[in-house]
Write a protein that holds these residues in place. Structure first.
Motif, PDB file in Angstrom:
ATOM      1  N   LEU A   6       0.825  -1.212   0.000  1.00 29.95           N
ATOM      2  CA  LEU A   6       0.000   0.000   0.000  1.00 29.95           C
ATOM      3  C   LEU A   6       0.861   1.264   0.000  1.00 29.95           C
ATOM      4  CD1 LEU A   6      -3.005  -0.906   2.332  1.00 29.95           C
ATOM      5  CD2 LEU A   6      -2.952  -0.755  -0.156  1.00 29.95           C
ATOM      6  N   ILE A   7       1.986   1.222   0.697  1.00 35.05           N
ATOM      7  CA  ILE A   7       2.902   2.363   0.642  1.00 35.05           C
ATOM      8  C   ILE A   7       3.379   2.565  -0.798  1.00 35.05           C
ATOM      9  CG2 ILE A   7       5.143   3.267   1.385  1.00 35.05           C
ATOM     10  CD1 ILE A   7       3.210   3.314   3.648  1.00 35.05           C
ATOM     11  N   GLN A   8       3.661   1.452  -1.491  1.00 33.89           N
ATOM     12  CA  GLN A   8       4.092   1.548  -2.888  1.00 33.89           C
ATOM     13  C   GLN A   8       2.981   2.132  -3.755  1.00 33.89           C
ATOM     14  OE1 GLN A   8       7.384   0.541  -4.209  1.00 33.89           O
ATOM     15  NE2 GLN A   8       6.491   2.023  -5.641  1.00 33.89           N
ATOM     16  N   GLN A   9       1.738   1.774  -3.457  1.00 36.64           N
ATOM     17  CA  GLN A   9       0.616   2.330  -4.217  1.00 36.64           C
ATOM     18  C   GLN A   9       0.552   3.844  -4.058  1.00 36.64           C
ATOM     19  OE1 GLN A   9      -3.331   0.543  -4.142  1.00 36.64           O
ATOM     20  NE2 GLN A   9      -2.452  -1.430  -3.505  1.00 36.64           N
ATOM     21  N   ILE A  10       0.788   4.318  -2.846  1.00 43.56           N
ATOM     22  CA  ILE A  10       0.763   5.764  -2.607  1.00 43.56           C
ATOM     23  C   ILE A  10       1.891   6.439  -3.402  1.00 43.56           C
ATOM     24  CG2 ILE A  10       1.074   7.583  -0.867  1.00 43.56           C
ATOM     25  CD1 ILE A  10      -0.257   5.725   1.162  1.00 43.56           C
ATOM     26  N   ILE A  11       3.059   5.841  -3.384  1.00 39.93           N
ATOM     27  CA  ILE A  11       4.190   6.381  -4.143  1.00 39.93           C
ATOM     28  C   ILE A  11       3.853   6.462  -5.635  1.00 39.93           C
ATOM     29  CG2 ILE A  11       6.581   5.929  -4.886  1.00 39.93           C
ATOM     30  CD1 ILE A  11       7.043   4.662  -2.096  1.00 39.93           C
ATOM     31  N   LYS A  35      -8.680   5.781  -2.901  1.00 39.39           N
ATOM     32  CA  LYS A  35      -8.040   5.218  -4.091  1.00 39.39           C
ATOM     33  C   LYS A  35      -7.316   3.905  -3.809  1.00 39.39           C
ATOM     34  CE  LYS A  35      -7.429   9.416  -6.873  1.00 39.39           C
ATOM     35  NZ  LYS A  35      -8.155   8.912  -8.054  1.00 39.39           N
ATOM     36  N   ILE A  36      -6.767   3.778  -2.592  1.00 41.96           N
ATOM     37  CA  ILE A  36      -6.013   2.552  -2.281  1.00 41.96           C
ATOM     38  C   ILE A  36      -6.817   1.590  -1.399  1.00 41.96           C
ATOM     39  CG2 ILE A  36      -3.810   3.759  -2.490  1.00 41.96           C
ATOM     40  CD1 ILE A  36      -3.604   3.736   0.568  1.00 41.96           C
ATOM     41  N   GLY A  37      -8.073   1.970  -1.089  1.00 38.10           N
ATOM     42  CA  GLY A  37      -8.946   1.082  -0.322  1.00 38.10           C
ATOM     43  C   GLY A  37      -8.670   1.054   1.173  1.00 38.10           C
ATOM     44  N   VAL A  38      -8.265   2.197   1.748  1.00 39.36           N
ATOM     45  CA  VAL A  38      -8.005   2.281   3.184  1.00 39.36           C
ATOM     46  C   VAL A  38      -8.923   3.335   3.797  1.00 39.36           C
ATOM     47  CG1 VAL A  38      -6.319   2.838   4.990  1.00 39.36           C
ATOM     48  CG2 VAL A  38      -5.601   1.593   2.934  1.00 39.36           C
ATOM     49  N   ASP A  39      -9.843   2.902   4.658  1.00 44.59           N
ATOM     50  CA  ASP A  39     -10.743   3.846   5.323  1.00 44.59           C
ATOM     51  C   ASP A  39      -9.987   4.615   6.407  1.00 44.59           C
ATOM     52  OD1 ASP A  39     -12.893   3.007   3.798  1.00 44.59           O
ATOM     53  OD2 ASP A  39     -13.452   1.426   5.232  1.00 44.59           O
ATOM     54  N   VAL A  73      14.749   0.102   4.984  1.00 49.11           N
ATOM     55  CA  VAL A  73      13.297   0.211   4.780  1.00 49.11           C
ATOM     56  C   VAL A  73      13.006   0.814   3.412  1.00 49.11           C
ATOM     57  CG1 VAL A  73      11.189   1.370   5.556  1.00 49.11           C
ATOM     58  CG2 VAL A  73      12.745   0.369   7.242  1.00 49.11           C
ATOM     59  N   LEU A  74      13.675   1.909   3.083  1.00 51.70           N
ATOM     60  CA  LEU A  74      13.391   2.604   1.823  1.00 51.70           C
ATOM     61  C   LEU A  74      13.824   1.806   0.603  1.00 51.70           C
ATOM     62  CD1 LEU A  74      14.287   6.305   2.755  1.00 51.70           C
ATOM     63  CD2 LEU A  74      12.138   5.064   3.052  1.00 51.70           C
ATOM     64  N   ASP A  75      14.791   0.920   0.775  1.00 52.21           N
ATOM     65  CA  ASP A  75      15.249   0.089  -0.348  1.00 52.21           C
ATOM     66  C   ASP A  75      14.201  -0.938  -0.788  1.00 52.21           C
ATOM     67  OD1 ASP A  75      17.643   1.327  -0.745  1.00 52.21           O
ATOM     68  OD2 ASP A  75      18.834  -0.093   0.447  1.00 52.21           O
ATOM     69  N   LEU A  76      13.142  -1.096  -0.008  1.00 52.61           N
ATOM     70  CA  LEU A  76      12.073  -2.038  -0.388  1.00 52.61           C
ATOM     71  C   LEU A  76      11.201  -1.480  -1.510  1.00 52.61           C
ATOM     72  CD1 LEU A  76      10.797  -3.171   3.153  1.00 52.61           C
ATOM     73  CD2 LEU A  76      12.287  -4.458   1.603  1.00 52.61           C
ATOM     74  N   PHE A  77      11.310  -0.182  -1.782  1.00 52.66           N
ATOM     75  CA  PHE A  77      10.360   0.462  -2.678  1.00 52.66           C
ATOM     76  C   PHE A  77      10.999   0.924  -3.990  1.00 52.66           C
ATOM     77  CE2 PHE A  77       9.032   1.026   1.696  1.00 52.66           C
ATOM     78  CZ  PHE A  77       7.711   0.620   1.655  1.00 52.66           C
ATOM     79  N   ASP A  78      10.117   1.052  -4.974  1.00 49.24           N
ATOM     80  CA  ASP A  78      10.511   1.610  -6.270  1.00 49.24           C
ATOM     81  C   ASP A  78      10.143   3.095  -6.229  1.00 49.24           C
ATOM     82  OD1 ASP A  78      10.869   2.443  -8.841  1.00 49.24           O
ATOM     83  OD2 ASP A  78       9.372   1.093  -9.734  1.00 49.24           O
ATOM     84  N   TRP A  79      11.139   3.954  -6.276  1.00 54.94           N
ATOM     85  CA  TRP A  79      10.908   5.400  -6.126  1.00 54.94           C
ATOM     86  C   TRP A  79      10.911   6.138  -7.461  1.00 54.94           C
ATOM     87  CZ3 TRP A  79       9.577   7.251  -1.451  1.00 54.94           C
ATOM     88  CH2 TRP A  79       9.834   6.434  -0.340  1.00 54.94           C
ATOM     89  N   SER A  80      10.905   5.414  -8.555  1.00 58.70           N
ATOM     90  CA  SER A  80      11.041   6.054  -9.864  1.00 58.70           C
ATOM     91  C   SER A  80       9.922   7.057 -10.152  1.00 58.70           C
ATOM     92  CB  SER A  80      11.092   5.000 -10.974  1.00 58.70           C
ATOM     93  OG  SER A  80       9.931   4.185 -10.953  1.00 58.70           O
ATOM     94  N   LYS A  81       8.698   6.773  -9.688  1.00 63.72           N
ATOM     95  CA  LYS A  81       7.583   7.695  -9.959  1.00 63.72           C
ATOM     96  C   LYS A  81       7.784   9.021  -9.223  1.00 63.72           C
ATOM     97  CE  LYS A  81       5.014   5.058 -12.551  1.00 63.72           C
ATOM     98  NZ  LYS A  81       3.807   4.375 -12.066  1.00 63.72           N
ATOM     99  N   ILE A  82       8.485   8.987  -8.080  1.00 67.92           N
ATOM    100  CA  ILE A  82       8.730  10.217  -7.320  1.00 67.92           C
ATOM    101  C   ILE A  82       9.924  10.975  -7.908  1.00 67.92           C
ATOM    102  CG2 ILE A  82       9.499  11.115  -5.070  1.00 67.92           C
ATOM    103  CD1 ILE A  82       6.591  10.279  -5.112  1.00 67.92           C
TER     104      ILE A  82
END
Length: 432
Positions: free
Chosen positions: A237-242, A355-359, A419-428
């Protein structure tokens, strides 16, 4: 033998003088302030009181002082002057019937606190006024039954924030959501703290002066704070936000709350759970290491809750996007205070949550998420390092040990990097 004399000394800023009673006993002098205030017109050139009405009122007060002395008999001769003055004040305030306006006393104590802490006590006071429907409350009225009824009132009263503000109606069929357990625990804790402060100030057990004999909190037990709702988001979900595409900004129009919320959430996550209040006020130097004092706890910590965070390359573009020439970020230019800023972010996060399905997605979820992911088996950061990274105060067992250990921030920075290495940051890195 004690003697008494009405006098004035220092002129106040408003041009008046407070009439005080000078007490002389065993060659020592103390002064008791009265509720009488006079101007130069009421005084002679040598600052003697000449106003007949004031003189008569002072004589009445002095007569009451002598009543106390007469009732003490031979005990007066060896009595310390401070004890005598205390007994006189007690008598002047109502004799055996001690009165303390709990509401006014709370207001005074709240004004001496740090603003955010004082605001909590003020909120409790406002709730207390709605409950009693009065502007004053004798501290002797606070007993176990009073506390139980106040507890019920808090639990059932609708939220008083913003547009949710409603009048409390006992038999109302309004479906507005009540405050809940946190308010009950928080407000009753405030009542207990103020009650204890009053007992500490107005009781003197060493001299047998007990103006507030009651201890309602011996019977009434505070409700524990309800367990915090789990707000951590998983890696997916964090990746979805990114990866969420930004809304198109309208030139000359209101900035997109969606875009602001996304950026601030990501910044908080990548800066090890930096709070919105710290984002709003921090004036950390503009380099790769942010150094700031965590607003929430700096007043309660010997180290002023100092935090050092290394800015990783994945968010450098975001940092530059909101840079400012005075503070770390330019949010202070657009919002009145950090509370407004936080509210705006949470408003934008509602749209992101849909958008990501989190209330009920909230800004604090970034901090919870970082801690949970860091402790997960995937990353494997030990709990003590996470504790340090979140800048939590050490428990009693660790306080003494921490005296001998200099904090190694590089351990925390390496944990954040994992922690941050788990994510793909290309969109940011490409879209900001």
């Amino acid at each position: 033998m004690a003697t008494f004399k009405a006098e004035v000394q220092n002129k106040r800023a408003d041009g008046t003088y407070n009439v005080r009673i000078r007490v002389t006993h065993n060659r020592e002098i103390r002064r008791i302030s009265t509720n009488l205030y006079i101007t130069l017109d009421d005084l002679t050139k040598s600052l003697k009181i000449k106003n007949v009405n004031i003189v008569e009122k002072c004589d009445d007060i002095i007569r009451e002082c002598r009543v106390v002395c007469n009732n003490l008999g031979f005990r007066l001769f060896n009595m310390p002057i401070d004890e005598l003055v205390s007994k006189i004040k007690n008598h002047l305030q109502g004799g055996d019937k001690f009165y303390l306006d709990f509401m006014q006393y709370t207001k005074e104590k709240a004004s001496e606190m740090k603003k955010e802490t004082g605001d909590t006590y003020t909120s409790m006071l406002n709730s207390l006024k709605r409950f009693t429907k009065r502007e004053s409350l004798d501290i002797s009225e606070i007993n176990t039954n009073f506390l139980l009824e106040f507890e019920k009132f808090i639990a059932s009263e609708p939220s008083q924030r913003g547009s949710n503000k409603k009048k409390y109606k006992k038999d109302s069929k309004d479906k507005t959501k009540a405050k809940g357990g946190r308010a009950v625990s928080k407000y009753l804790s405030c009542v207990r703290a103020i009650h204890n402060k009053a007992k500490e100030q107005y009781n003197d057990e060493d001299r047998g002066i007990i103006n507030i004999p009651f201890s309602p909190f011996k019977k009434y037990k505070l409700k524990p704070l309800p367990k915090t709702r789990k707000r951590a988001l998983p890696v997916t979900l964090i990746q979805q936000i990114i990866d969420l595409p930004y809304e198109k900004e309208i030139i000359g129009g209101r900035s997109s709350l969606f875009n602001l919320a996304k950026d601030c959430f990501i910044l908080s996550f990548a800066l090890i759970g930096m709070n919105s209040a710290d984002m709003f006020r921090s004036d950390s130097p503009k380099n790769d290491i942010l150094v700031y004092n965590r607003r929430k706890t700096e007043a309660r910590r010997d180290d002023r809750a100092e935090m050092c965070v290394r800015v990783e390359a994945c968010i450098r573009n975001l940092m530059d996007k909101y840079k400012d020439d005075k503070k770390l970020f330019r949010f202070h230019r657009h919002y009145t205070n950090h509370k407004v800023f936080n509210a705006v972010i949470n408003e934008g996060l509602k749209k992101i949550g849909k958008k990501i399905g989190v209330d009920h997605l909230e800004f604090y979820a970034a901090r919870h998420s970082w801690a949970t992911i860091a402790c997960s088996s995937t990353v494997g950061i030990d709990k003590y390092t996470v504790h340090e990274a979140l800048n939590h105060a050490p428990d009693r067992a660790m306080k003494v040990t921490d005296i001998y250990i200099d904090k190694d921030w590089s351990v925390i920075w390496d944990a954040n990097r994992k922690v941050l290495d788990l994510f793909d940051w290309s969109k940011i890195t490409s879209n900001v």
